[in-house]
Design an enzyme around this catalytic site. Structure first.
Site, PDB file in Angstrom:
ATOM      1  N   SER A   1       0.858  -1.182   0.000  1.00  0.00           N
ATOM      2  CA  SER A   1       0.000   0.000   0.000  1.00  0.00           C
ATOM      3  C   SER A   1       0.895   1.232   0.000  1.00  0.00           C
ATOM      4  O   SER A   1       1.695   1.426   0.923  1.00  0.00           O
ATOM      5  CB  SER A   1      -0.903  -0.010   1.240  1.00  0.00           C
ATOM      6  OG  SER A   1      -1.702   1.155   1.283  1.00  0.00           O
TER       7      SER A   1
ATOM      8  N   LYS B   1      -1.099  -1.014  -4.485  1.00  0.00           N
ATOM      9  CA  LYS B   1      -2.275  -0.201  -4.153  1.00  0.00           C
ATOM     10  C   LYS B   1      -1.843   1.248  -3.976  1.00  0.00           C
ATOM     11  O   LYS B   1      -0.914   1.546  -3.224  1.00  0.00           O
ATOM     12  CB  LYS B   1      -2.936  -0.709  -2.870  1.00  0.00           C
ATOM     13  CG  LYS B   1      -4.178   0.092  -2.477  1.00  0.00           C
ATOM     14  CD  LYS B   1      -4.966  -0.582  -1.371  1.00  0.00           C
ATOM     15  CE  LYS B   1      -4.369  -0.342  -0.006  1.00  0.00           C
ATOM     16  NZ  LYS B   1      -5.242  -0.859   1.072  1.00  0.00           N
TER      17      LYS B   1
ATOM     18  N   LYS C   1      -3.001   5.062  -2.800  1.00  0.00           N
ATOM     19  CA  LYS C   1      -3.968   5.887  -2.086  1.00  0.00           C
ATOM     20  C   LYS C   1      -4.379   7.046  -2.996  1.00  0.00           C
ATOM     21  O   LYS C   1      -3.534   7.671  -3.660  1.00  0.00           O
ATOM     22  CB  LYS C   1      -3.369   6.431  -0.793  1.00  0.00           C
ATOM     23  CG  LYS C   1      -3.049   5.362   0.241  1.00  0.00           C
ATOM     24  CD  LYS C   1      -4.306   4.769   0.854  1.00  0.00           C
ATOM     25  CE  LYS C   1      -3.969   3.831   2.010  1.00  0.00           C
ATOM     26  NZ  LYS C   1      -5.184   3.323   2.693  1.00  0.00           N
TER      27      LYS C   1
ATOM     28  N   ASP D   1      -7.230   3.019  -3.288  1.00  0.00           N
ATOM     29  CA  ASP D   1      -7.949   3.085  -2.024  1.00  0.00           C
ATOM     30  C   ASP D   1      -8.261   4.543  -1.720  1.00  0.00           C
ATOM     31  O   ASP D   1      -7.348   5.374  -1.606  1.00  0.00           O
ATOM     32  CB  ASP D   1      -7.099   2.478  -0.904  1.00  0.00           C
ATOM     33  CG  ASP D   1      -7.802   2.460   0.443  1.00  0.00           C
ATOM     34  OD1 ASP D   1      -9.013   2.761   0.498  1.00  0.00           O
ATOM     35  OD2 ASP D   1      -7.136   2.149   1.447  1.00  0.00           O
TER      36      ASP D   1
ATOM     37  N   GLU E   1     -11.178   0.632  -3.720  1.00  0.00           N
ATOM     38  CA  GLU E   1     -11.480   0.325  -2.322  1.00  0.00           C
ATOM     39  C   GLU E   1     -12.149   1.513  -1.613  1.00  0.00           C
ATOM     40  O   GLU E   1     -11.635   2.628  -1.649  1.00  0.00           O
ATOM     41  CB  GLU E   1     -10.182  -0.045  -1.601  1.00  0.00           C
ATOM     42  CG  GLU E   1     -10.371  -0.521  -0.175  1.00  0.00           C
ATOM     43  CD  GLU E   1      -9.043  -0.914   0.455  1.00  0.00           C
ATOM     44  OE1 GLU E   1      -9.034  -1.133   1.681  1.00  0.00           O
ATOM     45  OE2 GLU E   1      -8.028  -0.988  -0.261  1.00  0.00           O
TER      46      GLU E   1
ATOM     47  N   ASP F   1     -14.384  -1.840   2.773  1.00  0.00           N
ATOM     48  CA  ASP F   1     -13.455  -1.890   3.892  1.00  0.00           C
ATOM     49  C   ASP F   1     -14.174  -1.377   5.128  1.00  0.00           C
ATOM     50  O   ASP F   1     -14.787  -2.144   5.877  1.00  0.00           O
ATOM     51  CB  ASP F   1     -12.213  -1.071   3.558  1.00  0.00           C
ATOM     52  CG  ASP F   1     -11.193  -0.983   4.704  1.00  0.00           C
ATOM     53  OD1 ASP F   1     -11.433  -1.543   5.787  1.00  0.00           O
ATOM     54  OD2 ASP F   1     -10.148  -0.342   4.514  1.00  0.00           O
TER      55      ASP F   1
ATOM     56  N   LYS G   1     -10.234  -6.774   7.813  1.00  0.00           N
ATOM     57  CA  LYS G   1      -9.302  -6.350   8.851  1.00  0.00           C
ATOM     58  C   LYS G   1      -9.803  -6.944  10.160  1.00  0.00           C
ATOM     59  O   LYS G   1     -10.899  -6.612  10.622  1.00  0.00           O
ATOM     60  CB  LYS G   1      -9.215  -4.829   8.926  1.00  0.00           C
ATOM     61  CG  LYS G   1      -8.518  -4.216   7.724  1.00  0.00           C
ATOM     62  CD  LYS G   1      -8.476  -2.707   7.788  1.00  0.00           C
ATOM     63  CE  LYS G   1      -7.736  -2.148   6.568  1.00  0.00           C
ATOM     64  NZ  LYS G   1      -7.901  -0.683   6.451  1.00  0.00           N
TER      65      LYS G   1
ATOM     66  N   GLY H   1      -4.364  -3.871   6.018  1.00  0.00           N
ATOM     67  CA  GLY H   1      -3.405  -3.508   7.043  1.00  0.00           C
ATOM     68  C   GLY H   1      -3.669  -2.133   7.616  1.00  0.00           C
ATOM     69  O   GLY H   1      -4.326  -1.295   6.985  1.00  0.00           O
TER      70      GLY H   1
END
Length: 369
Positions: A136, A162, A164, A189, A214, A239, A263, A291
């Site tokens: 990430s 991934k 952000k 994400d 996400e 999520d 998670k 995570g």
């Protein structure tokens, strides 16, 4: 049987090796709550993933520690339980606060597995010796910096990248990365940064062959996610919206997403995480393990959970050395070519680096029945 005689609450402050920016803001360090349960000469470990401020979900470190001291630990100290599910049931009358409850439940699973002398993943029903992991990556200064950092992690063999994103920083970095790396597994994400009014901007991401987008919309809004999913070709991954197995069922039944990020702390512990896994599997939806910048304790729990069969997409559990110069555990949790070995030995397979913890500790409390 599972006996809980005493507990320790530890709080350590760990500096991150890099600046980590998301739509929530910038992190340069991590405040990590740890719980140690003692019973029959064995220790069970867990980690809290709540943050100092209620940004990701509504829980905070201060609130969780108070609940542990005043409510949750008094319910379990000095008692004997048949199994970790019975520990979870002892806390079942309390609403919400799943991350705080998970600290007790997850430590109980580790304690039980160590008492039995078997790996945690085996008790959960897993059967893998290594799990696929991705990475990430936070928001970078510009597209060139994004492509550079992606390239470094592609060279390290991570099985998924991934990025952000946030409004104003979405199509540009994704386009740049996809043009530079046409064949990698790529996801984004948003951490709830968008609204349904942004669906046109999010639909533009359909052009870049993303595995999923996400949590683009509000953490508590499944209906708008379902509407957005109807407007996109790219699967949505839920999520923050999934705090339980019923949430997963509702989200998948509504069509609010086609993938679930599990998670373990967010859903209240391993028992509920396994139920979320099973619900998603019944819908044919893959899950992966998310995570929260965990130290080695939380990272080890994530790795063991990821051994369950429906964890079919690479998770966020990348090498610990990416984040920390020194970890809170003695064992190295390092991926090679995108594969993370499952820690060997009973329980989660890691032990606390007590000398290092003492050097960065902000809290060390002990409780007995």
């Amino acid at each position: 049987m599972l006996r809980i005689d005493a507990a320790e609450i530890l709080l350590v402050r760990l500096p991150l090796k890099f600046r980590f920016e998301t739509s929530f803001g910038v992190q340069t360090e991590k405040l990590v709550p740890l719980l140690v349960l003692h019973g029959d000469g064995v220790q069970g470990l867990s980690e809290g993933t709540m943050e100092a401020a209620p940004m990701y979900r509504e829980e905070t470190i201060a609130g969780a520690l108070n609940l542990l001291r005043e409510v949750f630990l008094p319910r379990v100290l000095g008692r004997t339980f048949a199994n970790p599910q019975a520990v979870d049931a002892a806390l079942g009358s309390f609403r919400g606060n799943r991350m705080a409850r998970a600290m007790v439940e997850m430590a109980a699973w580790d304690l039980w597995a160590r008492t039995l002398g078997v790996p945690l993943g085996t008790l959960l029903g897993g059967n893998k010796q290594e799990v696929e992991v991705g990475v990430s990556l936070g928001i970078q200064a510009d597209e060139a910096a994004t492509v550079e950092v992606v390239g470094r992690h592609v060279e390290q063999g991570y099985r998924r990248i991934k990025l952000k994103i946030k409004p104003g920083w979405d199509v540009q970095p994704v386009q740049a990365v996809r043009e530079a790396f046409p064949n990698i597994r790529l996801t984004v994400d948003a951490n709830s940064a968008y609204t349904l009014a942004d669906s046109g901007r999010l639909a533009a991401l359909d052009a870049y062959d993303l595995t999923y987008i996400e949590q683009p919309l509000a953490w508590d809004d499944l209906l708008d996610h379902a509407e957005l999913q109807r407007r996109l070709r790219t699967p949505l991954c839920l999520d923050e919206s999934v705090a339980s197995a019923p949430d997963a069922r509702k989200g998948l039944a509504l069509g609010a997403g086609r993938v679930i990020n599990v998670k373990v702390a967010r859903v209240g512990g391993h028992a509920e995480a396994r139920r979320v896994h099973d619900v998603a599997e019944s819908f044919g939806a893959p899950v992966w393990c998310g995570g929260m910048l965990e130290s080695g304790v939380g990272r080890a729990h994530n790795i063991h959970l990821s051994t369950l069969p429906n964890f079919r997409l690479p998770g966020d559990t990348s090498s610990a050395s990416r984040y920390w110069a020194t970890d809170v555990v003695n064992e190295a949790l390092e991926a090679k070519n995108g594969l993370m070995p499952v820690p060997q030995g009973p329980g989660i397979g890691v032990t606390l680096n007590r000398d290092f913890i003492a050097s960065v500790s902000e809290l060390d409390e002990e409780y007995r029945a």
